[in-house]
Design a protein around this motif. Sequence first.
Motif, short mmCIF file in Angstrom:
data_model
loop_
_atom_site.label_atom_id
_atom_site.label_comp_id
_atom_site.label_asym_id
_atom_site.label_seq_id
_atom_site.Cartn_x
_atom_site.Cartn_y
_atom_site.Cartn_z
N ARG A 161 0.81 -1.21 0.00
CA ARG A 161 0.00 0.00 0.00
C ARG A 161 0.85 1.27 0.00
NH1 ARG A 161 -5.38 -0.40 0.82
NH2 ARG A 161 -6.20 -2.43 1.50
N GLN A 162 2.03 1.20 0.61
CA GLN A 162 2.87 2.39 0.73
C GLN A 162 3.50 2.81 -0.60
OE1 GLN A 162 5.68 2.56 3.95
NE2 GLN A 162 4.28 1.54 5.38
N ALA A 163 3.41 1.96 -1.61
CA ALA A 163 3.94 2.34 -2.92
C ALA A 163 3.18 3.55 -3.46
CB ALA A 163 3.82 1.17 -3.89
N SER A 164 3.88 4.43 -4.13
CA SER A 164 3.23 5.59 -4.72
C SER A 164 2.31 5.15 -5.86
CB SER A 164 4.28 6.57 -5.26
OG SER A 164 4.93 6.01 -6.40
N LYS A 165 1.42 6.05 -6.26
CA LYS A 165 0.50 5.73 -7.36
C LYS A 165 1.28 5.39 -8.63
CE LYS A 165 -3.42 6.21 -5.25
NZ LYS A 165 -4.29 5.02 -5.01
N GLU A 166 2.39 6.11 -8.85
CA GLU A 166 3.21 5.84 -10.03
C GLU A 166 3.85 4.46 -9.94
OE1 GLU A 166 2.66 10.13 -9.43
OE2 GLU A 166 3.42 8.54 -8.12
N GLU A 167 4.33 4.09 -8.74
CA GLU A 167 4.93 2.77 -8.55
C GLU A 167 3.88 1.67 -8.67
OE1 GLU A 167 8.50 4.13 -5.48
OE2 GLU A 167 6.64 3.28 -4.70
N GLN A 168 2.68 1.93 -8.18
CA GLN A 168 1.60 0.96 -8.31
C GLN A 168 1.26 0.70 -9.77
OE1 GLN A 168 -1.83 1.97 -5.89
NE2 GLN A 168 -0.55 2.47 -4.12
N ALA A 169 1.32 1.76 -10.58
CA ALA A 169 1.03 1.61 -12.01
C ALA A 169 2.09 0.73 -12.68
CB ALA A 169 0.96 2.98 -12.67
N VAL A 170 3.36 0.93 -12.29
CA VAL A 170 4.43 0.08 -12.83
C VAL A 170 4.21 -1.35 -12.38
CG1 VAL A 170 6.91 -0.37 -12.83
CG2 VAL A 170 6.07 1.98 -12.87
N ALA A 171 3.86 -1.54 -11.10
CA ALA A 171 3.64 -2.88 -10.56
C ALA A 171 2.51 -3.58 -11.31
CB ALA A 171 3.31 -2.79 -9.06
#
Length: 417
Positions: free
Chosen positions: A301-311
């Motif tokens: 959850r702590q991942a940024s929105k940009e990192e979540q999109a990459v994930a």
Amino acid sequence: MKKALLLVAALGVAFAQQAKPEDVIKEQCARAKVVAEFWHGFTGGAPKAALENLVVEFNKAQQGRCVRPVPQGGYRDLSTKIKAAFAAGKVPAMAQAFENNIALYLEAKALLPIESLGVRLQGVNLTFLNAVRFGGVVYGVPFNKSIQVLYYNKDLLKKHGVPVPATLEEFVAAAKKLSRAEGGPVYWFQPDASTFAYFFFNLGGSYLKDGKLVLNSKEAVEALTLLQNGVKEGWAKPITSGYINQNLGSGPYAFSVDTSAGYTYYLRAAKFDLGVATLPGRTKGQPGYGLVQGTNLVVFRQASKEEQAVAKDFLEFVLSPRAQAVFATATGYVPVTEGALKDPVYQAYAAENPDYATIVRQSRYAKFEPALAEWEQIRFDILGQAIKEAILNKADPKAALDRAQKLAEDLLSSRTR
């Protein structure tokens, strides 16, 4: 066998560049504005190389984004470091996680539901997917999944006219006959929870009864007694140093029940014609159940929105038929999607290596260990120690498992840590 090894090597570098994959990734991420860290527990060999090659290929298609795999040691090291990262407030975007790790991370409300990211899960093996479903919600993407299979020495069985056993009864009888003929134990095993699980499950055991963990059931005692008697009677040999494949050549070997992730290692080590079969079961009508091992990919959850999109994009890439086919055949892991089985890479490998098709068939007969937050500690420090006490120190199996049950109950009730 030589052709098989050549194909394994070729597939293992299917995504590789001329430079080392880790160097390519470093360069890719140096240019990226968004870097999603991925912590993993691969320490080397084909799994680490195959993962890095996957990441290189994914990153090539990104514009200003990248995934950076960060090895954290073994799996227990990985979970320990993630728990420390929670305390420090610096968790990665993604990580490998066993089902019990997911249960633990959910207690900290640290994970994102996979489908909330928009990841499409159609075609993923339902057995694997259901294991990461908590309260009806999927919190992990099955990744490197292995299944136990029966490895055997075709030359030795042929020499003594012994067929590949289809039932547990036939397996024990064959091991006894071959051990007498060869003058030494021919069934080799590691005295651990994985080996124990095969016998336990196929004697009808279940770790959970009415929602409670039970380590000392009659099936558990029967399974541990069977292994102990195998050593006493001279047909079973505990391997206490290194992996089983690293010990091949040190004595007569006919059988081992081991992970499919060891397939390429067995191929390299065997100086005999290696066979792979589905596990002996309780009856001839169905293969025995094998323990599923391996991890899933989770997003924090702590991942940024940009990192979540990459994930999200990386997880969908990992589930694509080609990525699954290459990763699985390069490592001995089981493809986690049906689409991978239709990919030309998989079909070519399976045609060259019928044994690998056997591994995939075995994956349809699978069992999981409990998805308890405390299972890692129970598995290694409590149940694992009880198994070793009985096998190596000749302790009474029931007494050893009764002690394990008490220790597990104390842990689960928070009386111990």
